[in-house]
Design an enzyme around this catalytic site. Sequence first.
Site, PDB file in Angstrom:
ATOM      1  N   HIS A 314     -47.966  -3.619 -75.053  1.00 19.23           N
ATOM      2  CA  HIS A 314     -49.221  -2.995 -74.636  1.00 19.23           C
ATOM      3  C   HIS A 314     -48.929  -1.576 -74.189  1.00 19.23           C
ATOM      4  CE1 HIS A 314     -53.047  -2.378 -72.612  1.00 19.23           C
ATOM      5  NE2 HIS A 314     -53.477  -3.378 -73.339  1.00 19.23           N
ATOM      6  N   ASP A 371     -54.205 -10.982 -76.551  1.00 20.16           N
ATOM      7  CA  ASP A 371     -54.438 -11.599 -77.863  1.00 20.16           C
ATOM      8  C   ASP A 371     -53.512 -12.773 -78.157  1.00 20.16           C
ATOM      9  OD1 ASP A 371     -56.500  -9.917 -78.695  1.00 20.16           O
ATOM     10  OD2 ASP A 371     -55.077  -8.336 -79.184  1.00 20.16           O
TER      11      ASP A 371
END
Length: 438
Positions: A314, A371
């Site tokens: 991320h 996700d």
Amino acid sequence: MVEQVETSMSETGKLCVDGSEFEMPVIVGTEQEKALDIGSLRARTGYITLDDGYANTGACRSAITFIDGEKGILHYRGIPIEQLAGKSRFVETAYLLIWGELPTSDQLASFSRQLTENALIHEGMKYHFEGFPNTSHPMAMLSAMINALSCYYPFVLEFETDKDIDKAATLLMSKVRTLAAFSYKMSKGQPFVYPDPNRRYVGNLLHMMFTVPYKQYEVPRAFQKALDLIFMLHADHEQNCSTSTVRMVGSAGANLYSSVSAGVCALWGPLHGGANMGVIQMLEQIQEGGMDIDTCVKLAKDKESGFRLMGFGHRVYKNYDPRAKILKAAAERVFAQLNHRDPLLDIARRLEERALSDQYFIDRKLYPNVDFYSGIIMRAIGIPTNMFTVMFAIGRLPGWIAHWREQFLQGSGRIARPRQVYTGQQQRDYIDMDKRRA
Ligand code: ACO
């Protein structure tokens, strides 16, 4: 309503450029993050900043969401995501994000009622859907149809009062479910199912997706709760790619629906919201024997392979994404309630364990992101993979609206327009056709 908390500006920082020092104001946020205000840099020095992927660039001041990526902290309007996940629901959280405070019971009841009353879309929009081939991707349909909303609700083109924004926001929150469900029905070649006023926000969406003329879909409570949680956890994430897109488009004065439609397109990308589909494809490949966990990790580390461990890493989190932590536990709960287990969940857990003990992932601080587990839960609910990113879009909508509204009310009227370092040809003359060489 809290719209903007004042920030301190008493410090300054110095930049040394070409041997001269330039003092720049330091902006301190309410959680003590600091920014150097370089707004006057070019005028004073002739320089601009170059920041690939905007990794160090603050594009705005915002009072909506706070993230501390090093510590794995996420707050919506100051409230930790863990508290919201335990106590709130998506509709209440949407209200909090858009209007800045938790609603009173009357405010929540009124908002819920408006979401119910506005769920129908104009009948004319059905013909737009029918014009799409049924092989169309639901994200393409969703983006196009959100943009088309402004043709049917033209008041969004010219806001006169704050109330107009509130009305446009509520209409969009309500109708997005119907648009999403109709996209799904188009891709299945099934007749559209109208919203049912007796169902709640998430239940109504699942009803519109899964009811068929010969069978009413009864929404299992566990599914409703799990999808509500997924929506809540996706509801905002400050200046991510799609939200920045919404703000960028909105900065040109574009209306809320066009700006959000552009946000949907940005979200569609596999490095952003599209990653939840990539995770399932990757896990299925492992399940079907196309690759084992070790090969998967090895490929992800090999820059030549072009493969990345989907659902990992991320831009902001250099720690476990707090949303992934909540969803991992939620996935366990859903399967315990269903009394069956998806083998992909076990593969995901083993893959996570393997990656987290690998020096490549440790050195780069790569952890599971939101996700990694959301797709497994959506699969359990029966949502097909090509609808995963649509679900993400429904969840992210309150954040997009909140940011568009915040920017609109801040009223700086300044268009977002980055600069560049030009690396092309220097000035040269036009060559006539008969003198050009291949
Ligand atoms: N697998 C393997 N290596 C990775 C991964 C990954 N998933 N993510 C990052 N890296 C590596 C990069 O190759 C790079 O290595 P290097 O320093 O040796 O060159 C380093 O880690 C830093 O990565 P960047 O690409 O610079 O990180 P960036 O902040 O630009 O990208 C992103 C973040 C896009 C999320 C990235 O981690 C990624 O591609 N992840 C997989 C896709 C994904 O899960 N996306 C969902 C993001 S969350 C969301 O949008 C909801």
